[in-house]
Design a protein around this motif. Structure first.
Motif, PDB file in Angstrom:
ATOM      1  N   ILE A  99      -9.301 -81.717  -8.939  1.00  0.00           N
ATOM      2  CA  ILE A  99     -10.674 -81.229  -8.989  1.00  0.00           C
ATOM      3  C   ILE A  99     -11.006 -80.995 -10.463  1.00  0.00           C
ATOM      4  O   ILE A  99     -10.219 -80.381 -11.187  1.00  0.00           O
ATOM      5  CB  ILE A  99     -10.827 -79.895  -8.217  1.00  0.00           C
ATOM      6  CG1 ILE A  99     -10.444 -80.072  -6.747  1.00  0.00           C
ATOM      7  CG2 ILE A  99     -12.242 -79.340  -8.372  1.00  0.00           C
ATOM      8  CD1 ILE A  99     -11.348 -80.968  -5.956  1.00  0.00           C
ATOM      9  N   VAL A 100     -12.151 -81.495 -10.899  1.00  0.00           N
ATOM     10  CA  VAL A 100     -12.586 -81.342 -12.285  1.00  0.00           C
ATOM     11  C   VAL A 100     -13.824 -80.455 -12.323  1.00  0.00           C
ATOM     12  O   VAL A 100     -14.777 -80.672 -11.574  1.00  0.00           O
ATOM     13  CB  VAL A 100     -12.908 -82.710 -12.922  1.00  0.00           C
ATOM     14  CG1 VAL A 100     -13.439 -82.526 -14.328  1.00  0.00           C
ATOM     15  CG2 VAL A 100     -11.687 -83.591 -12.928  1.00  0.00           C
ATOM     16  N   ILE A 101     -13.782 -79.437 -13.176  1.00  0.00           N
ATOM     17  CA  ILE A 101     -14.923 -78.551 -13.390  1.00  0.00           C
ATOM     18  C   ILE A 101     -15.313 -78.678 -14.859  1.00  0.00           C
ATOM     19  O   ILE A 101     -14.474 -78.457 -15.741  1.00  0.00           O
ATOM     20  CB  ILE A 101     -14.583 -77.085 -13.056  1.00  0.00           C
ATOM     21  CG1 ILE A 101     -14.104 -76.971 -11.605  1.00  0.00           C
ATOM     22  CG2 ILE A 101     -15.789 -76.180 -13.322  1.00  0.00           C
ATOM     23  CD1 ILE A 101     -13.556 -75.600 -11.241  1.00  0.00           C
ATOM     24  N   GLU A 102     -16.573 -79.027 -15.097  1.00  0.00           N
ATOM     25  CA  GLU A 102     -17.073 -79.169 -16.461  1.00  0.00           C
ATOM     26  C   GLU A 102     -18.290 -78.274 -16.632  1.00  0.00           C
ATOM     27  O   GLU A 102     -19.191 -78.274 -15.791  1.00  0.00           O
ATOM     28  CB  GLU A 102     -17.476 -80.618 -16.740  1.00  0.00           C
ATOM     29  CG  GLU A 102     -16.319 -81.592 -16.637  1.00  0.00           C
ATOM     30  CD  GLU A 102     -16.774 -83.025 -16.792  1.00  0.00           C
ATOM     31  OE1 GLU A 102     -16.190 -83.728 -17.628  1.00  0.00           O
ATOM     32  OE2 GLU A 102     -17.715 -83.433 -16.083  1.00  0.00           O
ATOM     33  N   SER A 103     -18.299 -77.490 -17.715  1.00  0.00           N
ATOM     34  CA  SER A 103     -19.426 -76.605 -17.997  1.00  0.00           C
ATOM     35  C   SER A 103     -19.337 -76.122 -19.436  1.00  0.00           C
ATOM     36  O   SER A 103     -18.252 -76.024 -19.998  1.00  0.00           O
ATOM     37  CB  SER A 103     -19.402 -75.406 -17.045  1.00  0.00           C
ATOM     38  OG  SER A 103     -20.476 -74.533 -17.320  1.00  0.00           O
ATOM     39  N   GLU A 104     -20.473 -75.790 -19.999  1.00  0.00           N
ATOM     40  CA  GLU A 104     -20.505 -75.270 -21.369  1.00  0.00           C
ATOM     41  C   GLU A 104     -19.805 -73.926 -21.483  1.00  0.00           C
ATOM     42  O   GLU A 104     -19.356 -73.544 -22.546  1.00  0.00           O
ATOM     43  CB  GLU A 104     -21.948 -75.148 -21.864  1.00  0.00           C
ATOM     44  CG  GLU A 104     -22.629 -76.466 -22.119  1.00  0.00           C
ATOM     45  CD  GLU A 104     -22.072 -77.229 -23.314  1.00  0.00           C
ATOM     46  OE1 GLU A 104     -21.357 -76.640 -24.156  1.00  0.00           O
ATOM     47  OE2 GLU A 104     -22.356 -78.433 -23.407  1.00  0.00           O
ATOM     48  N   GLN A 105     -19.727 -73.177 -20.384  1.00  0.00           N
ATOM     49  CA  GLN A 105     -19.124 -71.840 -20.427  1.00  0.00           C
ATOM     50  C   GLN A 105     -17.967 -71.749 -19.436  1.00  0.00           C
ATOM     51  O   GLN A 105     -18.166 -71.399 -18.280  1.00  0.00           O
ATOM     52  CB  GLN A 105     -20.165 -70.776 -20.079  1.00  0.00           C
ATOM     53  CG  GLN A 105     -21.298 -70.687 -21.049  1.00  0.00           C
ATOM     54  CD  GLN A 105     -22.341 -69.668 -20.599  1.00  0.00           C
ATOM     55  OE1 GLN A 105     -22.240 -69.076 -19.544  1.00  0.00           O
ATOM     56  NE2 GLN A 105     -23.355 -69.475 -21.416  1.00  0.00           N
ATOM     57  N   LEU A 106     -16.779 -72.043 -19.893  1.00  0.00           N
ATOM     58  CA  LEU A 106     -15.585 -71.907 -19.061  1.00  0.00           C
ATOM     59  C   LEU A 106     -14.596 -70.993 -19.767  1.00  0.00           C
ATOM     60  O   LEU A 106     -14.292 -71.190 -20.938  1.00  0.00           O
ATOM     61  CB  LEU A 106     -14.924 -73.263 -18.805  1.00  0.00           C
ATOM     62  CG  LEU A 106     -15.709 -74.276 -17.988  1.00  0.00           C
ATOM     63  CD1 LEU A 106     -14.905 -75.559 -17.840  1.00  0.00           C
ATOM     64  CD2 LEU A 106     -16.089 -73.729 -16.626  1.00  0.00           C
ATOM     65  N   ASN A 107     -14.091 -69.999 -19.049  1.00  0.00           N
ATOM     66  CA  ASN A 107     -13.089 -69.092 -19.590  1.00  0.00           C
ATOM     67  C   ASN A 107     -11.994 -68.884 -18.541  1.00  0.00           C
ATOM     68  O   ASN A 107     -11.955 -67.854 -17.870  1.00  0.00           O
ATOM     69  CB  ASN A 107     -13.722 -67.755 -19.988  1.00  0.00           C
ATOM     70  CG  ASN A 107     -12.703 -66.810 -20.578  1.00  0.00           C
ATOM     71  OD1 ASN A 107     -11.610 -67.205 -20.963  1.00  0.00           O
ATOM     72  ND2 ASN A 107     -13.048 -65.537 -20.643  1.00  0.00           N
TER      73      ASN A 107
END
Length: 117
Positions: free
Chosen positions: A101-109
């Protein structure tokens, strides 16, 4: 590149609504996020490229190898989570097959919820 570990031990027992399960949080973001499932068949590869935005890869099934600019490959298996920063060069490959599963976002922590591997 950072490697994290999904684990039941770091989860929280959920009992609301007569539930009985453990939830391990992965990420929380108020920014738009793209979430997808990638299927790499035997000898599959996601070629060496720069991450357009911060990116998480959650290994669900199979096994493979990931790397960044250093050209050192790290083995990944189910439960492993790989985090790449924006503009970080990276590659994923497998000999036997891998689903993630790939999660892409400008705000990942991811460090807010998961321990480093």
């Amino acid at each position: 590149m950072q490697l994290y570990q999904l684990s039941k031990e770091n989860g929280k027992n959920i009992t609301q609504f007569k539930s009985n399960f453990i939830m391990s949080r992965i990420i929380n973001t108020e920014a738009l996020a793209s979430i997808g499932c990638m299927y790499l068949e035997e000898n599959g590869v996601i070629g060496y490229h720069q991450a357009v935005v911060p990116q998480l890869l959650l290994i669900i099934e199979g096994e493979g190898y990931v790397r960044n600019e250093q050209e050192q490959y790290y083995q990944v298996q189910p439960g492993d989570v790989v985090f790449w920063e924006k503009d970080e060069w990276h590659e994923t490959k497998t000999d036997k097959g891998l689903t993630g599963i790939v999660i892409e976002s400008e705000q990942l922590n991811p460090a807010a919820f998961m321990p480093l591997k």
